[in-house]
Design an enzyme around this catalytic site. Sequence first.
Site, PDB file in Angstrom:
ATOM      1  N   LYS A   2       0.865  -1.181   0.000  1.00  0.00           N
ATOM      2  CA  LYS A   2       0.000   0.000   0.000  1.00  0.00           C
ATOM      3  C   LYS A   2       0.901   1.230   0.000  1.00  0.00           C
ATOM      4  O   LYS A   2       1.679   1.438   0.929  1.00  0.00           O
ATOM      5  CB  LYS A   2      -0.906   0.000   1.226  1.00  0.00           C
ATOM      6  CG  LYS A   2      -1.763   1.259   1.324  1.00  0.00           C
ATOM      7  CD  LYS A   2      -2.768   1.195   2.449  1.00  0.00           C
ATOM      8  CE  LYS A   2      -3.567   2.478   2.528  1.00  0.00           C
ATOM      9  NZ  LYS A   2      -4.551   2.451   3.618  1.00  0.00           N
TER      10      LYS A   2
ATOM     11  N   LYS B  94      -2.094  -1.538  -3.856  1.00  0.00           N
ATOM     12  CA  LYS B  94      -2.973  -0.377  -3.835  1.00  0.00           C
ATOM     13  C   LYS B  94      -2.162   0.888  -3.956  1.00  0.00           C
ATOM     14  O   LYS B  94      -1.164   0.997  -3.225  1.00  0.00           O
ATOM     15  CB  LYS B  94      -3.744  -0.396  -2.507  1.00  0.00           C
ATOM     16  CG  LYS B  94      -4.596   0.808  -2.231  1.00  0.00           C
ATOM     17  CD  LYS B  94      -5.181   0.714  -0.839  1.00  0.00           C
ATOM     18  CE  LYS B  94      -5.977   1.961  -0.567  1.00  0.00           C
ATOM     19  NZ  LYS B  94      -6.476   2.017   0.774  1.00  0.00           N
TER      20      LYS B  94
END
Length: 437
Positions: free
Chosen positions: A306, A359
Site C-alpha cells: 500500500k 494499492k
Amino acid sequence: MAATTAAMLALPPHICIIPTVSRTSPAAASSYCSLSSSSLGSFSSSVAAVRLTHRRRLGVVRAIAEPSVVTKAPTIEESEAAVVAGNPPAAPPVPAKASPPPHTPVVSPLELVHRPRRNRKSPALRDAFQETILSPANFILPLFIHEGEENSPIGAMPGCYRLGWRHGLINEVYKARDVGVNSVVLFPKVPNALKSATGDEAFNPNGLVPRAIRLLKDKFPDLAIYTDVALDPYSSDGHDGIVREDGVIMNDETVHQLCKQAISQAQAGADVVSPSDMMDGRVGAIRKALDSEGFTDVSIMAYTAKYASAFYGPFRDALESNPRFGDKKTYQMNPGNYKEALLESRADESEGADILMVKPALPYLDVIRLLRDNSALPISAYQVSGEYSMIKAAAAAGMLDEKKSVLESLLCIKRAGANVILTYFALEAARWLCGEP
Ligand code: PBG
C-alpha cells in the site's frame, strides 16, 4: 437454393451459449442449448431471415440463426447420389475480392510467416483468443456507510454515497448481487464525537461496522463481507495508528488495537478482515488473535503493497479522515519502490495472509505483476477513489468514454495479475458485463 450471403456462411456450426453468471433463468439458458445446428435444419437463404443477435453477456456472444421451413427435403442417399452424378446443389459463389480505394499503391505481398493480425480479424476470433476475461465475481464493491438513514452524496466521488446503514446499504448490496457482485468491503464514517487518540471505537461491538455486518449477514447469509482494519476512521488524528506526542505512529501498540478491531469484526460475522494500516507484524498478530478466539476460518486480506498515494484524496473526503497533521509516509510505502513490495509480500505471506493486495491499482501494475509472479496466493488490487474520480471527471467533461475506459482499466488490472479488484465501479461494470446499457 438462391445465393446466400457471406455473413450467413460465417455463422458458427454450433449456436449455443450459456451465460456463466447472469440473471438469465436456467430455463432460458437451456433453451439456447437446445438450438443445435442439426435441429436448425438448413438456414434460410434470404438476408432478412438471418438474425444475428450479438448480445454480450459477460463477454459471451450469442449468435442465433433462424431455421427455415424446408418442404420435403431429399434423403441423404438422394443428396449423395446427386453429388456423385456431378449435380451438386447450388451454394453461394466465392465472395468477390473487396476493392481498395483509388490510388492505393500496388505492391507485392511482404514475405511474412507470421501476421499477428490474422488472429484479430473478426470478433469471433478475437473473442476466442482473449486471454483475460472480466467477471462480476472478480469485483469487490467498497461501500461507505454512516449512521444516518438517508444516503448522502460524496462530492469528490460523483455517483458514490455514504449509505444509510439500514436501508441504503441493503438496497445497494441487493443491486450488486443482482448483477453477480457478491463481495463488499465496508468503510464507516464515524461521528467526530466518537473519535479518540487510541481509536477505541474501532472495537465497539455495537459500533457502526459490526452492526452493519450483522444486518447484512441476516439479510444475505452468502454475501462475502470484507472489513477494513485500521484506526483512521476512529482516530482523532486521522492516522491509521496511535500517534505519540512527537508525531511518531506507534507500531506495536497500534497492532494491539487492530487485533481487537479484527476480533470484533469477526464476532459480528465478517468473512475477510483486511488490515490497511501498514504496521509491521500486524498480519501475524491478527492471525494469532483470530485463531485464539476460535475464528480460524476468518481470512486475512493484507494490504501488502500500500503506497503513500495522492490518489486516496477523495476517500479521505468521504470519511472526513484526513490526517490532522503530516502524511502517512512513515507507514505507507514510497511510490518509488518496487523491490520493497517483495519484502512486504514475504512478510505477509509468512505471517499467514490469505490474499495479498496492491494499492492503488492502475499506476502500480508492475507491482501487481511482481506479487503475482512471486506468490501463489490470490492477488487483489484496489482501484482507489482517485482512480475512480479521474475517470468520472474526464467522462463528465466529455473527454473519455466512461464505459470503455472503466472496462479497459479493470481488464488491464486483471491482466497484470490481480484475481480480484476492489472498485467503486463494481456495480456499473457488472451491469455492463451483463449486457445492460
Ligand atoms: C485507510 C484506508 C484508505 C483507503 C482504504 N483504507 C485511505 C488511506 O490510507 O489514507 C483508500 C481507499 C481509496 O482511496 O479508495 N486505512
